[in-house]
Design an enzyme around this catalytic site. Sequence first.
Site, short mmCIF file in Angstrom:
data_model
loop_
_atom_site.label_atom_id
_atom_site.label_comp_id
_atom_site.label_asym_id
_atom_site.label_seq_id
_atom_site.Cartn_x
_atom_site.Cartn_y
_atom_site.Cartn_z
N SER A 80 63.28 -30.87 -50.13
CA SER A 80 64.68 -31.01 -50.55
C SER A 80 64.95 -30.30 -51.88
O SER A 80 64.03 -30.08 -52.68
CB SER A 80 65.05 -32.48 -50.70
OG SER A 80 64.71 -33.19 -49.53
N1 SAH Z 1 60.54 -35.73 -48.66
C1 SAH Z 1 60.06 -34.40 -48.28
C2 SAH Z 1 61.11 -33.57 -47.57
C3 SAH Z 1 61.39 -34.12 -46.28
S1 SAH Z 1 62.02 -33.08 -45.01
C4 SAH Z 1 59.54 -33.64 -49.47
O1 SAH Z 1 59.63 -34.13 -50.59
O2 SAH Z 1 59.00 -32.55 -49.25
C5 SAH Z 1 62.11 -34.36 -43.82
C6 SAH Z 1 60.77 -34.77 -43.24
O3 SAH Z 1 61.03 -35.89 -42.40
C7 SAH Z 1 60.15 -33.70 -42.36
O4 SAH Z 1 58.85 -33.42 -42.78
C8 SAH Z 1 60.17 -34.34 -40.97
O5 SAH Z 1 59.09 -33.98 -40.16
C9 SAH Z 1 60.15 -35.83 -41.30
N2 SAH Z 1 60.65 -36.73 -40.28
C10 SAH Z 1 61.68 -36.55 -39.41
N3 SAH Z 1 61.83 -37.61 -38.62
C11 SAH Z 1 60.86 -38.51 -38.99
C12 SAH Z 1 60.49 -39.80 -38.52
N4 SAH Z 1 61.10 -40.41 -37.49
N5 SAH Z 1 59.46 -40.43 -39.13
C13 SAH Z 1 58.79 -39.84 -40.17
N6 SAH Z 1 59.09 -38.61 -40.63
C14 SAH Z 1 60.10 -37.95 -40.05
#
Ligand code: SAH
Length: 240
Positions: free
Chosen positions: A89
């Site tokens: 993000s």
């Molecule tokens: N917080 C992260 C950015 C997140 S991007 C950082 O600091 O880099 C969103 C992430 O959520 C992605 O890696 C995606 O694979 C994950 N995601 C999506 N759906 C999810 C779910 N149901 N459970 C766990 N992770 C999930």
Amino acid sequence: MSPSVNTLLLISLLAFPILNQGNRPVQKDPFEEKREHMVRRQIEARGVSDLAVLKAMRTVRRHLFVPPEVASKAYADHALPIGLGQTISQPYMVAYMTEVIRPTAQMKVLEIGTGSGYQAAVLAEIVREVYTIEIVPEHGVAAAARLKKLGYEQVQVKIGDGYQGWEEHAPYDAIVVTAGAETIPPPLLEQLKEGGRMVIPVGPAYRTQTLKLIEKKKGKLITKNLMPVIFVPFTRSGKN
Ligand code: SAH
């Protein structure tokens, strides 16, 4: 025979740089200036004022959380691709979401969507325990290794569907969801402590979503819409 003054001088001259080196980071961080610039221009300038959050954003070396080919853009004012269609993000969004949960040193926080592990590291700079769940195994494994290497012992990474939360360590003082959910997963609301806060983007995949803050007060949920956002979708195992 006691050593001469000259010998002592020589010993102290030789010993000083060695001792001194031990107190310093091994390498000077080439991105320190860029990180300071990011905190001032993108984060403080937009109103984030929690000192612990600002300190964490100044401390965590974001360039170590992105693929090497985009490291030079790690402190830019936008999200960045981290592979497999996922993103880290925008720095401001990480700082803002961290500030709205009002983090303190005693808190236990659950994050859904580990991605690169950056948000987890920022949280871990402030709170006592961080539990984070990632659905894409490659990202979960890489983030866990990265966080361990950087010394974030207080972060635990689990690979799985964050929809179910992480019952074993519940309840949480705060929950940070970093993927855009079409609806708010009920298990997360259940695992939120009384008085706890959850921040979550809610809305359709790849469209504008609403960042919401949910507070549990006397068993009731109080929801506040914070701002329009676009996060990668919250996927489900066995679905998408
Ligand atoms: N917080 C992260 C950015 C997140 S991007 C950082 O600091 O880099 C969103 C992430 O959520 C992605 O890696 C995606 O694979 C994950 N995601 C999506 N759906 C999810 C779910 N149901 N459970 C766990 N992770 C999930």
